[in-house]
Design a protein around this motif. Structure first.
Motif, PDB file in Angstrom:
ATOM      1  N   LEU A 159      -6.554  -3.798  15.004  1.00 30.55           N
ATOM      2  CA  LEU A 159      -7.749  -3.006  14.818  1.00 30.55           C
ATOM      3  C   LEU A 159      -7.420  -1.766  14.032  1.00 30.55           C
ATOM      4  O   LEU A 159      -6.311  -1.265  14.054  1.00 30.55           O
ATOM      5  CB  LEU A 159      -8.352  -2.614  16.166  1.00 30.55           C
ATOM      6  N   LEU A 160      -8.417  -1.303  13.290  1.00 30.32           N
ATOM      7  CA  LEU A 160      -8.243  -0.065  12.536  1.00 30.32           C
ATOM      8  C   LEU A 160      -9.543   0.693  12.513  1.00 30.32           C
ATOM      9  O   LEU A 160     -10.616   0.121  12.570  1.00 30.32           O
ATOM     10  CB  LEU A 160      -7.823  -0.384  11.097  1.00 30.32           C
ATOM     11  N   LEU A 161      -9.448   1.987  12.456  1.00 23.75           N
ATOM     12  CA  LEU A 161     -10.639   2.818  12.281  1.00 23.75           C
ATOM     13  C   LEU A 161     -10.300   3.962  11.347  1.00 23.75           C
ATOM     14  O   LEU A 161      -9.223   4.527  11.422  1.00 23.75           O
ATOM     15  CB  LEU A 161     -11.077   3.428  13.603  1.00 23.75           C
ATOM     16  N   VAL A 162     -11.221   4.299  10.464  1.00 26.85           N
ATOM     17  CA  VAL A 162     -11.095   5.561   9.734  1.00 26.85           C
ATOM     18  C   VAL A 162     -12.427   6.272   9.804  1.00 26.85           C
ATOM     19  O   VAL A 162     -13.453   5.724   9.465  1.00 26.85           O
ATOM     20  CB  VAL A 162     -10.666   5.357   8.270  1.00 26.85           C
ATOM     21  N   VAL A 198     -10.767  -9.758  -1.520  1.00 28.81           N
ATOM     22  CA  VAL A 198     -11.817  -9.620  -2.537  1.00 28.81           C
ATOM     23  C   VAL A 198     -12.278 -10.990  -3.001  1.00 28.81           C
ATOM     24  O   VAL A 198     -13.477 -11.244  -3.147  1.00 28.81           O
ATOM     25  CB  VAL A 198     -11.329  -8.773  -3.724  1.00 28.81           C
ATOM     26  N   SER A 199     -11.336 -11.917  -3.215  1.00 33.34           N
ATOM     27  CA  SER A 199     -11.715 -13.257  -3.674  1.00 33.34           C
ATOM     28  C   SER A 199     -12.481 -14.020  -2.607  1.00 33.34           C
ATOM     29  O   SER A 199     -13.360 -14.829  -2.924  1.00 33.34           O
ATOM     30  CB  SER A 199     -10.464 -14.050  -4.082  1.00 33.34           C
ATOM     31  N   GLU A 200     -12.169 -13.775  -1.329  1.00 31.03           N
ATOM     32  CA  GLU A 200     -12.860 -14.449  -0.237  1.00 31.03           C
ATOM     33  C   GLU A 200     -14.214 -13.805   0.075  1.00 31.03           C
ATOM     34  O   GLU A 200     -15.061 -14.420   0.723  1.00 31.03           O
ATOM     35  CB  GLU A 200     -11.993 -14.427   1.027  1.00 31.03           C
ATOM     36  N   ASN A 201     -14.409 -12.567  -0.371  1.00 33.66           N
ATOM     37  CA  ASN A 201     -15.660 -11.837  -0.112  1.00 33.66           C
ATOM     38  C   ASN A 201     -16.167 -11.230  -1.420  1.00 33.66           C
ATOM     39  O   ASN A 201     -16.271 -10.003  -1.544  1.00 33.66           O
ATOM     40  CB  ASN A 201     -15.417 -10.732   0.926  1.00 33.66           C
ATOM     41  N   PRO A 202     -16.516 -12.067  -2.404  1.00 30.12           N
ATOM     42  CA  PRO A 202     -16.816 -11.555  -3.748  1.00 30.12           C
ATOM     43  C   PRO A 202     -18.022 -10.639  -3.827  1.00 30.12           C
ATOM     44  O   PRO A 202     -18.099  -9.789  -4.705  1.00 30.12           O
ATOM     45  CB  PRO A 202     -17.039 -12.836  -4.562  1.00 30.12           C
ATOM     46  N   HIS A 203     -18.963 -10.793  -2.920  1.00 30.61           N
ATOM     47  CA  HIS A 203     -20.187  -9.998  -2.994  1.00 30.61           C
ATOM     48  C   HIS A 203     -20.331  -9.049  -1.801  1.00 30.61           C
ATOM     49  O   HIS A 203     -21.428  -8.574  -1.507  1.00 30.61           O
ATOM     50  CB  HIS A 203     -21.408 -10.922  -3.077  1.00 30.61           C
ATOM     51  N   LYS A 204     -19.218  -8.785  -1.127  1.00 35.87           N
ATOM     52  CA  LYS A 204     -19.252  -7.942   0.061  1.00 35.87           C
ATOM     53  C   LYS A 204     -18.287  -6.770  -0.093  1.00 35.87           C
ATOM     54  O   LYS A 204     -17.334  -6.819  -0.869  1.00 35.87           O
ATOM     55  CB  LYS A 204     -18.871  -8.746   1.312  1.00 35.87           C
ATOM     56  N   ASN A 205     -18.539  -5.718   0.680  1.00 35.25           N
ATOM     57  CA  ASN A 205     -17.578  -4.630   0.766  1.00 35.25           C
ATOM     58  C   ASN A 205     -16.283  -5.140   1.380  1.00 35.25           C
ATOM     59  O   ASN A 205     -16.296  -5.981   2.287  1.00 35.25           O
ATOM     60  CB  ASN A 205     -18.130  -3.491   1.632  1.00 35.25           C
ATOM     61  N   VAL A 206     -15.180  -4.632   0.902  1.00 38.28           N
ATOM     62  CA  VAL A 206     -13.866  -4.951   1.464  1.00 38.28           C
ATOM     63  C   VAL A 206     -13.208  -3.637   1.849  1.00 38.28           C
ATOM     64  O   VAL A 206     -13.123  -2.713   1.038  1.00 38.28           O
ATOM     65  CB  VAL A 206     -12.989  -5.699   0.437  1.00 38.28           C
ATOM     66  N   PHE A 207     -12.745  -3.559   3.083  1.00 41.44           N
ATOM     67  CA  PHE A 207     -12.087  -2.341   3.538  1.00 41.44           C
ATOM     68  C   PHE A 207     -11.154  -2.697   4.678  1.00 41.44           C
ATOM     69  O   PHE A 207     -11.566  -3.349   5.652  1.00 41.44           O
ATOM     70  CB  PHE A 207     -13.114  -1.299   3.994  1.00 41.44           C
ATOM     71  N   PHE A 208      -9.887  -2.300   4.567  1.00 41.96           N
ATOM     72  CA  PHE A 208      -8.906  -2.659   5.590  1.00 41.96           C
ATOM     73  C   PHE A 208      -7.703  -1.729   5.495  1.00 41.96           C
ATOM     74  O   PHE A 208      -7.570  -0.951   4.544  1.00 41.96           O
ATOM     75  CB  PHE A 208      -8.471  -4.119   5.429  1.00 41.96           C
ATOM     76  N   SER A 209      -6.826  -1.830   6.498  1.00 44.07           N
ATOM     77  CA  SER A 209      -5.591  -1.050   6.502  1.00 44.07           C
ATOM     78  C   SER A 209      -4.404  -1.984   6.342  1.00 44.07           C
ATOM     79  O   SER A 209      -4.013  -2.663   7.293  1.00 44.07           O
ATOM     80  CB  SER A 209      -5.444  -0.253   7.795  1.00 44.07           C
ATOM     81  N   ASP A 217      -0.482   3.512   0.754  1.00 47.45           N
ATOM     82  CA  ASP A 217      -1.905   3.299   1.025  1.00 47.45           C
ATOM     83  C   ASP A 217      -2.106   3.092   2.520  1.00 47.45           C
ATOM     84  O   ASP A 217      -1.558   2.154   3.104  1.00 47.45           O
ATOM     85  CB  ASP A 217      -2.416   2.058   0.278  1.00 47.45           C
ATOM     86  N   LEU A 218      -2.896   3.955   3.146  1.00 42.35           N
ATOM     87  CA  LEU A 218      -3.258   3.757   4.542  1.00 42.35           C
ATOM     88  C   LEU A 218      -4.440   2.815   4.656  1.00 42.35           C
ATOM     89  O   LEU A 218      -4.496   1.967   5.539  1.00 42.35           O
ATOM     90  CB  LEU A 218      -3.605   5.101   5.194  1.00 42.35           C
ATOM     91  N   PHE A 219      -5.406   2.979   3.767  1.00 42.72           N
ATOM     92  CA  PHE A 219      -6.603   2.138   3.725  1.00 42.72           C
ATOM     93  C   PHE A 219      -6.928   1.852   2.270  1.00 42.72           C
ATOM     94  O   PHE A 219      -6.788   2.731   1.418  1.00 42.72           O
ATOM     95  CB  PHE A 219      -7.797   2.845   4.370  1.00 42.72           C
ATOM     96  N   VAL A 220      -7.357   0.651   1.991  1.00 41.81           N
ATOM     97  CA  VAL A 220      -7.800   0.314   0.642  1.00 41.81           C
ATOM     98  C   VAL A 220      -9.090  -0.484   0.734  1.00 41.81           C
ATOM     99  O   VAL A 220      -9.403  -1.061   1.781  1.00 41.81           O
ATOM    100  CB  VAL A 220      -6.738  -0.504  -0.138  1.00 41.81           C
ATOM    101  N   GLY A 221      -9.843  -0.508  -0.369  1.00 39.95           N
ATOM    102  CA  GLY A 221     -11.076  -1.270  -0.320  1.00 39.95           C
ATOM    103  C   GLY A 221     -11.787  -1.342  -1.650  1.00 39.95           C
ATOM    104  O   GLY A 221     -11.411  -0.698  -2.638  1.00 39.95           O
ATOM    105  N   LYS A 222     -12.810  -2.162  -1.650  1.00 41.45           N
ATOM    106  CA  LYS A 222     -13.729  -2.294  -2.772  1.00 41.45           C
ATOM    107  C   LYS A 222     -15.133  -2.089  -2.223  1.00 41.45           C
ATOM    108  O   LYS A 222     -15.557  -2.791  -1.296  1.00 41.45           O
ATOM    109  CB  LYS A 222     -13.626  -3.683  -3.408  1.00 41.45           C
ATOM    110  N   ILE A 223     -15.846  -1.107  -2.754  1.00 43.64           N
ATOM    111  CA  ILE A 223     -17.206  -0.834  -2.309  1.00 43.64           C
ATOM    112  C   ILE A 223     -18.174  -1.510  -3.281  1.00 43.64           C
ATOM    113  O   ILE A 223     -18.244  -1.144  -4.456  1.00 43.64           O
ATOM    114  CB  ILE A 223     -17.488   0.683  -2.241  1.00 43.64           C
ATOM    115  N   VAL A 224     -18.887  -2.490  -2.785  1.00 41.64           N
ATOM    116  CA  VAL A 224     -19.860  -3.233  -3.583  1.00 41.64           C
ATOM    117  C   VAL A 224     -21.268  -2.717  -3.337  1.00 41.64           C
ATOM    118  O   VAL A 224     -22.074  -2.586  -4.252  1.00 41.64           O
ATOM    119  CB  VAL A 224     -19.776  -4.740  -3.266  1.00 41.64           C
ATOM    120  N   ASP A 225     -21.571  -2.413  -2.061  1.00 41.68           N
ATOM    121  CA  ASP A 225     -22.905  -1.938  -1.676  1.00 41.68           C
ATOM    122  C   ASP A 225     -22.751  -0.911  -0.558  1.00 41.68           C
ATOM    123  O   ASP A 225     -22.517  -1.277   0.596  1.00 41.68           O
ATOM    124  CB  ASP A 225     -23.769  -3.106  -1.213  1.00 41.68           C
TER     125      ASP A 225
END
Length: 416
Positions: A13-16, A61-72, A403-411
């Protein structure tokens, strides 16, 4: 002798909790190793962690092409490195190589010493940054773990070990969720919804970050603007804005314009805005270059930055995804986890990773808020960077350049 095959779930689990502010965490633009003590041991595993981050980011990102991706990535790598203390033979090799380690160059002992150092570095209250991380093991009262495994997870990874009765599914679920709720300061109140009564162990890694921007966004300047999710979808977002001297870099190799926003303390947020239509090319280039190096940011520029307010959460079941980047053995009947216990034949059945992200105008106003500068009229005009389309982000600890957290913001408006 193995008695029977049981399932061993791991929950990550992770939280930011993110309270925005602005820029570069370090005035020195050269790459530096962490301080000799602590940090020297961690420096040996930093490159592998960065490589693992890139592979996992590309996969999600490839598994969630149209979704936000954010993880640690640090949270996931730490949990599996700790698990490897109980792995043997081919399972141990597969696990460590899947995390990106070259076992001809780095000994297993050095890997664990590096993570031991990392655990220390990820609990940092310097300045105004609140950074907390830790590990918890919930062990069924039927299981008798080897004493060496228990000693190693405590001494190397600072793990807390708890007895649990998984036959009482509701009671064990409440015990774990209460632990998670406390460690994430109420941000993830219910990690587990269902718990298999056959479970023998639950391993949890948690990481929490909270930081104030060095210079807050003025909330009176925030207004609804269009965010272009894709060619066919536009949403309205509260767009924050400020004008400030920031580290800015235009990188044609990465097809992106990049800005660094510093927090008060040893952390900063790196934002990469890909050129229109270049999202996939930018991601591939960033991964090929093994992330965005601080050394790319050589000077400050006057920047008018527009950044959406964000409040999102993500959840990933990784047991079907991690085999795609090489971590396979622990999920099969061939798993050798006899370093945990020889009482049962163990394998991993579930890997759950949850994350939450909040970005807002809030922050502590620093003395730099009032910035009076006298300059010649021929000074370069401000660079305008408008994050009104999908972009990448990295929250970096500048003490360890990781990198502590990385992501792609789509929406930014999509809550889940």
């Amino acid at each position: 002798m193995f008695l029977r095959k049981m399932q061993l779930p791991i929950y990550l689990l992770l939280l930011v909790a993110w309270i925005p502010k602005a820029i570069f965490c370090q005035s020195d633009t050269t790459e530096q190793s962490p301080q000799a003590n602590p940090g020297l041991a961690y420096d040996k595993i930093r490159s592998a962690n960065s490589e693992f981050t890139g592979r996992l980011l590309k996969l999600l990102v490839s598994e969630n092409p149209h979704k936000n991706v954010f993880f640690s990535p640090v949270s996931i790598a730490t949990a599996f490195a700790m698990l490897s203390l109980g792995a043997k033979t081919a399972t141990l090799t597969n696990l460590l190589e899947g995390l990106g380690f070259n076992l001809t160059e780095l000994q297993e002992r050095e890997i664990h010493e590096g993570f031991q150092d990392l655990v220390h570095l990820l609990n940092n209250t310097e300045g105004k940054v609140q950074l907390e991380s830790g590990n918890g093991l919930f062990i069924n009262d039927q299981l008798e773990p080897l004493q060496k495994f228990l000693d190693d997870v405590k001494n190397l990874y600072g793990a807390e070990v708890f007895a649990a009765n998984f036959k009482d599914s509701e009671g064990a679920k409440k015990q774990i969720n209460d632990y998670v709720n406390e460690k994430t300061h109420g941000k993830i109140p219910e990690l587990i919804k269902d718990l298999d009564p056959r479970t023998l162990m639950v391993l949890i890694n948690h990481i929490f970050f909270k930081g104030n921007w060095e210079t807050s966004f003025n909330s009176t300047l925030t207004e609804l603007q269009d965010f272009y999710v894709d060619k066919n979808t536009t949403v309205q977002v509260p767009m924050m804005m400020k004008s400030e001297k920031l580290y800015y870099h235009r990188d044609d190799e990465l097809f992106s314009s990049m800005v660094v926003l510093p927090y008060e303390g040893n952390a900063c947020l790196i934002l990469a805005l890909p050129d229109e239509g270049k999202l996939e090319q930018a991601l591939d280039a960033i991964i090929t270059k093994k992330g965005i190096s601080h050394s790319r940011f050589l000077e400050k520029r006057k920047v008018d930055i527009y950044l959406p307010r964000i409040s999102i959460s993500t959840s990933y079941e990784l047991e079907d995804l991690l085999p795609k980047i090489g971590i396979t053995d622990v999920f099969t009947g061939n798993a050798d986890l006899t370093g945990i216990s020889t009482q049962f034949k163990l394998q991993i059945s579930k890997v759950l990773h949850k994350a939450a992200l909040e970005v807002s105008e809030n922050g502590t106003v620093a003395a730099a808020v009032t910035d009076i500068e006298i300059q010649r009229n021929i000074a370069a005009p401000p660079v305008i960077v408008n994050f009104n389309r999908p972009f990448f982000m990295s929250l970096m600890d500048t003490n360890i350049h990781q990198d502590l957290f990385v992501g792609k913001i789509v929406d930014p408006t999509a809550k889940h």
